[in-house]
Scaffold this active site. Structure first.
Site, PDB file in Angstrom:
ATOM      1  N   VAL A  85     -14.261   5.532  26.272  1.00  0.00           N
ATOM      2  CA  VAL A  85     -13.876   4.314  25.287  1.00  0.00           C
ATOM      3  C   VAL A  85     -13.716   3.135  26.215  1.00  0.00           C
ATOM      4  O   VAL A  85     -14.566   2.137  26.077  1.00  0.00           O
ATOM      5  CB  VAL A  85     -12.702   4.373  24.500  1.00  0.00           C
ATOM      6  N   ARG A  86     -13.022   3.240  27.562  1.00  0.00           N
ATOM      7  CA  ARG A  86     -13.061   2.176  28.141  1.00  0.00           C
ATOM      8  C   ARG A  86     -14.178   1.764  28.791  1.00  0.00           C
ATOM      9  O   ARG A  86     -14.397   0.725  29.166  1.00  0.00           O
ATOM     10  CB  ARG A  86     -11.865   2.368  29.168  1.00  0.00           C
ATOM     11  N   ALA A 141       6.231  -0.779  -9.141  1.00  0.00           N
ATOM     12  CA  ALA A 141       6.006  -1.077  -7.746  1.00  0.00           C
ATOM     13  C   ALA A 141       6.743  -0.472  -6.774  1.00  0.00           C
ATOM     14  O   ALA A 141       7.172  -1.094  -5.813  1.00  0.00           O
ATOM     15  CB  ALA A 141       5.730  -2.628  -7.967  1.00  0.00           C
ATOM     16  N   GLN A 156       0.358  -3.165 -16.016  1.00  0.00           N
ATOM     17  CA  GLN A 156      -0.238  -3.425 -14.730  1.00  0.00           C
ATOM     18  C   GLN A 156      -0.508  -1.743 -14.064  1.00  0.00           C
ATOM     19  O   GLN A 156       0.461  -0.952 -14.329  1.00  0.00           O
ATOM     20  CB  GLN A 156       0.944  -4.034 -13.912  1.00  0.00           C
ATOM     21  N   THR A 157      -1.381  -1.944 -13.264  1.00  0.00           N
ATOM     22  CA  THR A 157      -1.550  -0.387 -12.646  1.00  0.00           C
ATOM     23  C   THR A 157      -2.248  -0.627 -11.216  1.00  0.00           C
ATOM     24  O   THR A 157      -2.976  -1.517 -11.084  1.00  0.00           O
ATOM     25  CB  THR A 157      -2.095   0.446 -13.593  1.00  0.00           C
ATOM     26  N   ARG A 158      -1.936   0.398 -10.242  1.00  0.00           N
ATOM     27  CA  ARG A 158      -2.570   0.398  -9.088  1.00  0.00           C
ATOM     28  C   ARG A 158      -3.272   2.067  -8.998  1.00  0.00           C
ATOM     29  O   ARG A 158      -3.659   2.299  -7.665  1.00  0.00           O
ATOM     30  CB  ARG A 158      -1.845   0.078  -7.804  1.00  0.00           C
ATOM     31  N   HIS A 163      -4.292   8.299 -16.284  1.00  0.00           N
ATOM     32  CA  HIS A 163      -4.461   9.422 -16.922  1.00  0.00           C
ATOM     33  C   HIS A 163      -3.811   9.673 -18.285  1.00  0.00           C
ATOM     34  O   HIS A 163      -3.411   8.533 -18.779  1.00  0.00           O
ATOM     35  CB  HIS A 163      -3.634  10.483 -16.064  1.00  0.00           C
ATOM     36  N   ARG A 197      -4.125  -3.232  25.429  1.00  0.00           N
ATOM     37  CA  ARG A 197      -3.939  -1.845  24.923  1.00  0.00           C
ATOM     38  C   ARG A 197      -4.092  -1.832  23.329  1.00  0.00           C
ATOM     39  O   ARG A 197      -4.819  -0.875  22.788  1.00  0.00           O
ATOM     40  CB  ARG A 197      -2.727  -1.199  25.427  1.00  0.00           C
ATOM     41  N   GLY A 248       7.512   0.266 -16.081  1.00  0.00           N
ATOM     42  CA  GLY A 248       7.779   1.745 -16.455  1.00  0.00           C
ATOM     43  C   GLY A 248       8.798   2.183 -15.364  1.00  0.00           C
ATOM     44  O   GLY A 248       9.746   1.321 -14.911  1.00  0.00           O
ATOM     45  N   ARG A 249       8.894   3.570 -15.167  1.00  0.00           N
ATOM     46  CA  ARG A 249       9.931   3.972 -14.275  1.00  0.00           C
ATOM     47  C   ARG A 249       9.365   3.391 -12.582  1.00  0.00           C
ATOM     48  O   ARG A 249       8.110   3.566 -12.438  1.00  0.00           O
ATOM     49  CB  ARG A 249       9.851   5.583 -14.323  1.00  0.00           C
ATOM     50  N   MET A 306       7.122   9.778 -18.903  1.00  0.00           N
ATOM     51  CA  MET A 306       6.382  10.249 -20.005  1.00  0.00           C
ATOM     52  C   MET A 306       6.182  11.810 -19.474  1.00  0.00           C
ATOM     53  O   MET A 306       5.541  11.913 -18.371  1.00  0.00           O
ATOM     54  CB  MET A 306       5.086   9.650 -20.449  1.00  0.00           C
ATOM     55  N   HIS A 314      -0.612   7.865 -19.038  1.00  0.00           N
ATOM     56  CA  HIS A 314      -0.666   6.525 -18.986  1.00  0.00           C
ATOM     57  C   HIS A 314      -1.138   5.887 -20.259  1.00  0.00           C
ATOM     58  O   HIS A 314      -0.811   4.997 -21.056  1.00  0.00           O
ATOM     59  CB  HIS A 314      -1.410   5.851 -17.834  1.00  0.00           C
TER      60      HIS A 314
HETATM   61  S1  PPS Z   1      -4.433   2.709  26.433  1.00  0.00           S
HETATM   62  O1  PPS Z   1      -2.895   2.452  26.824  1.00  0.00           O
HETATM   63  O2  PPS Z   1      -4.302   3.582  25.256  1.00  0.00           O
HETATM   64  O3  PPS Z   1      -5.044   1.733  26.121  1.00  0.00           O
HETATM   65  O4  PPS Z   1      -4.921   3.484  27.697  1.00  0.00           O
HETATM   66  P1  PPS Z   1      -6.209   4.296  27.702  1.00  0.00           P
HETATM   67  O5  PPS Z   1      -7.420   3.615  27.140  1.00  0.00           O
HETATM   68  O6  PPS Z   1      -5.998   5.533  27.336  1.00  0.00           O
HETATM   69  O7  PPS Z   1      -6.510   4.415  29.175  1.00  0.00           O
HETATM   70  C1  PPS Z   1      -5.756   5.179  30.020  1.00  0.00           C
HETATM   71  C2  PPS Z   1      -6.529   5.680  31.286  1.00  0.00           C
HETATM   72  O8  PPS Z   1      -6.733   4.523  32.152  1.00  0.00           O
HETATM   73  C3  PPS Z   1      -6.359   4.652  33.423  1.00  0.00           C
HETATM   74  N1  PPS Z   1      -5.233   3.661  33.940  1.00  0.00           N
HETATM   75  C4  PPS Z   1      -4.078   3.492  33.368  1.00  0.00           C
HETATM   76  N2  PPS Z   1      -3.527   4.059  32.309  1.00  0.00           N
HETATM   77  C5  PPS Z   1      -2.120   3.760  32.078  1.00  0.00           C
HETATM   78  N3  PPS Z   1      -1.486   2.420  32.659  1.00  0.00           N
HETATM   79  C6  PPS Z   1      -2.134   1.694  33.450  1.00  0.00           C
HETATM   80  N4  PPS Z   1      -1.736   0.797  34.008  1.00  0.00           N
HETATM   81  C7  PPS Z   1      -3.409   2.236  33.927  1.00  0.00           C
HETATM   82  N5  PPS Z   1      -4.526   1.710  34.731  1.00  0.00           N
HETATM   83  C8  PPS Z   1      -5.489   2.574  34.793  1.00  0.00           C
HETATM   84  C9  PPS Z   1      -5.712   6.106  33.377  1.00  0.00           C
HETATM   85  O9  PPS Z   1      -6.651   6.949  34.132  1.00  0.00           O
HETATM   86  C10 PPS Z   1      -5.698   6.728  31.932  1.00  0.00           C
HETATM   87  O10 PPS Z   1      -6.594   7.734  31.706  1.00  0.00           O
HETATM   88  P2  PPS Z   1      -5.991   9.022  31.146  1.00  0.00           P
HETATM   89  O11 PPS Z   1      -7.135   9.673  30.416  1.00  0.00           O
HETATM   90  O12 PPS Z   1      -4.949   8.883  30.030  1.00  0.00           O
HETATM   91  O13 PPS Z   1      -5.239   9.976  32.291  1.00  0.00           O
END
Ligand code: PPS
Length: 572
Positions: A434-435, A291, A193-195, A199, A449, A287-288, A329, A202
């Site tokens: 991202v938001r 897992a 068995q190996t993951r 070498h 979150r 072996g030693r 070994m 083995h």
């Molecule tokens: S998380 O918890 O990681 O999903 O948060 P994130 O996506 O980094 O978003 C944080 C930014 O959203 C604003 N904001 C809040 N933050 C925290 N709690 C609450 N309830 C909230 N509501 C709005 C806030 O401006 C954060 O921005 P940053 O860049 O962190 O200052």
């Protein structure tokens, strides 16, 4: 016990015609979309690899397995094979109801009659099965942080095997292997068995095992799920294929096993033995530290190095498969050969060499020499192809800290500095960006979150996989979610967690966006640090203070960290 009965083993599949009918009918059933681990488990349930199990464990079987490694009927079975689901799915079910089990593309693989539904005591499962309720154990982490909270049990009716597009000719069901052994007249077969890649140590170990057991050798690597951070199975199989040429063809064969490992040490060894017995093998190499899951959260090993051998030995008579135990070994330079370390009588007169897994990873990461005595050039070449030196790999810098702690500002400065250096594309996944672009519909509940961080992690892992640099700067308040993201990313490159450790008092004092004031007034709910939790990182790669330190300096500290980790260097 060493002359196997190679008659076919029971499978859970129905005939082709019944499967077609069942598939059509199953279209109307409530469906559960299986997780990757459940797909692995289902495959081995259906093809007899988990014989005598006839489905996912019932509550009585589960209790017996957890407490004393036995099913309710007394048969030995060390590992809970459970169908974990979420509350919402479980609530809608009635006992006795049939459900369809689908793969991730929606293909119906099986049906299951739900005879049992219960809420497991996960802490007990962790203690009894894995030896400690400690999230540092990958399976305990999975149990608490990924598995659903309800278990369903009941018999499974197999419709079709999960589809694999890779290495199809190298995959065998237990009955296919049994038929092969019958055909070539192999009566005694020792399984390895190996993951990990194979070498020279083995190879020597497996040679010796085959000689000792006077048996043919089956290299039986796991290609389902292994320990997070392991070399991916595509690379490993290419490595195995290269090594296979070094064995005499008539004595050795290789087959891939789609098992989802749990890294449960002693219990796992017994489980592995039963699975190999089902595949028609008569002997199994332990072996030693078989897992082994690595260190616990106190920095100690979860199991003793030979615990797995001891437990296997206790049960081997009943299991019907014999253990070939092996010690560590090592290479003896003066004799130019591998020897079991405990058999070397003249230790003080010879030079003993060994390269640990960690040391090998370091050498690969830094592009250093890997000596011929350690591995085969073909294997090293494959590994270098997949794991180029760290300064050519992708990586992720993950800032975490309170709102207003300075994450975005430092992240921006870091991005510009990395772009100035050139070499790899850089993407900034700032919380606010991202938001706006990925998570515009999400709020700030724990669930949302987590979803937000998972999305960031997913994008960062893709960037890392493709050789770029991802800089993330969300609050990411939950340690378990950060860990999950780390695991996703570390499969492809480094994950550098940077805690921007500005205190909540300082963030509130700065209150750049005026949000803390609103949070204090109750106008923003669930505000991190005020009315919502933040898990302070316990082991970040770096923690930066921002009070009385300018942004440029903070970004510079991150650069120095990246350099010390080998991620950036003079020409990259
Ligand atoms: S998380 O918890 O990681 O999903 O948060 P994130 O996506 O980094 O978003 C944080 C930014 O959203 C604003 N904001 C809040 N933050 C925290 N709690 C609450 N309830 C909230 N509501 C709005 C806030 O401006 C954060 O921005 P940053 O860049 O962190 O200052």
């Amino acid at each position: 016990m060493s002359t196997p009965n190679l008659a076919p083993i029971p499978e859970l599949f129905v005939s082709y015609d019944s499967a077609q009918k069942l598939k059509a009918e199953a279209g109307n059933l409530i469906s559960w979309d299986l997780t990757p681990r459940q797909i692995c488990d289902l495959e081995l349930l259906m093809n007899g690899g988990f014989n005598p199990l006839k489905g996912f464990l019932t509550e009585a079987d589960y209790d017996g397995v957890v407490e004393n490694m036995r099913l309710a009927d007394g048969s030995l079975w060390p590992m809970p094979i459970t169908l974990d689901v979420n509350d919402a799915f479980a609530e809608g079910l009635e006992i006795g109801q049939d459900i369809a089990l689908r793969d991730q593309e929606g293909v119906i693989l099986a049906t299951m009659t739900v005879t049992d539904r219960w809420t497991p005591n996960k802490a007990r499962e962790a203690e009894k099965v894995f030896g400690a309720d400690d999230d540092a154990h990958p399976a305990v982490n999975y149990l608490h942080n990924q598995a659903g909270s309800i278990y369903l049990g009941g018999p499974v009716t197999g419709i079709q095997q999960p589809v694999h597009y890779d290495f199809r000719a190298r995959r065998d069901t237990p009955n296919e292997l049994r038929a092969f052994f019958r055909k070539v007249g192999w009566r005694r077969v020792v399984a390895f068995q190996t993951r990990n890649p194979l070498h020279r140590a083995h190879q020597e170990l497996t040679f010796r095992a085959a000689r000792e057991a006077q048996a043919n050798l089956l290299i039986h690597p796991v290609v389902g799920m292994t320990k997070p951070g392991d070399v991916d199975h595509f690379t490993r199989v290419r490595c195995y294929e290269a090594v296979l040429d070094k064995y005499p063809a008539a004595t050795t064969s290789m087959s891939l096993l789609n098992l989802a490992m749990r890294m449960a040490g002693p219990r796992e060894a017994v489980w592995h033995g039963l699975i190999r017995k089902n595949h028609g093998c008569t002997h199994f190499i332990v072996g030693r530290d078989h897992a082994g899951p690595g260190k616990n959260s106190a920095g100690e090993e979860f199991y003793g190095p030979y615990d797995a051998q001891d437990l296997f030995r206790t049960h081997q008579e009943e299991m019907g498969i014999e253990m070939v135990d092996f010690k560590h070994m090592v290479w003896v330079q003066e004799r130019a050969q591998y020897e079991p370390s405990d058999e070397i009588k003249d230790k003080d007169k010879v030079t003993i060499l060994n390269i640990s897994g960690t040391e090998l990873r370091r050498r690969l990461a830094e592009g250093l020499e890997i000596p011929e005595w350690f591995s085969f050039p073909e294997v090293v070449k494959e590994l270098r192809r997949t794991r180029p030196p760290r300064n050519q790999q992708g990586f992720t810098v993950f800032f975490t800290g309170f709102s207003g702690s300075g994450k975005s500002t430092i992240a921006n400065a870091l991005m510009v500095k990395l772009m100035e250096m050139g070499g790899r594309p850089v993407t900034l996944l700032d919380g606010d960006i991202v938001r706006k672009n990925l998570s515009s519909e999400l709020g700030f509940s724990k669930e949302h979150r987590d979803l937000n961080i998972r999305r960031i992690g997913y994008v960062a892992s893709e960037i890392t996989k493709n050789g770029g640099i991802a800089i993330c700067a969300p609050i990411a308040p939950y340690a378990t979610t950060r860990r999950a993201v780390r695991e996703d990313i570390e499969a492809f490159g480094a994950f550098v967690e940077v805690h921007v450790a500005t205190s909540i008092e300082e963030c509130e004092r700065r209150d750049r966006k005026g949000l803390y004031k609103l949070a204090r007034e109750g106008k923003i709910k669930e505000f991190t640090g005020i009315s919502d939790p933040y898990d302070v990182p316990q082991n970040p790669e770096l923690s930066v203070e921002t009070e009385n330190v300018d942004v440029d300096n903070c970004a510079h500290q991150v650069l120095l960290k990246l350099e010390s980790m080998g991620l950036i260097s003079g020409n990259a």
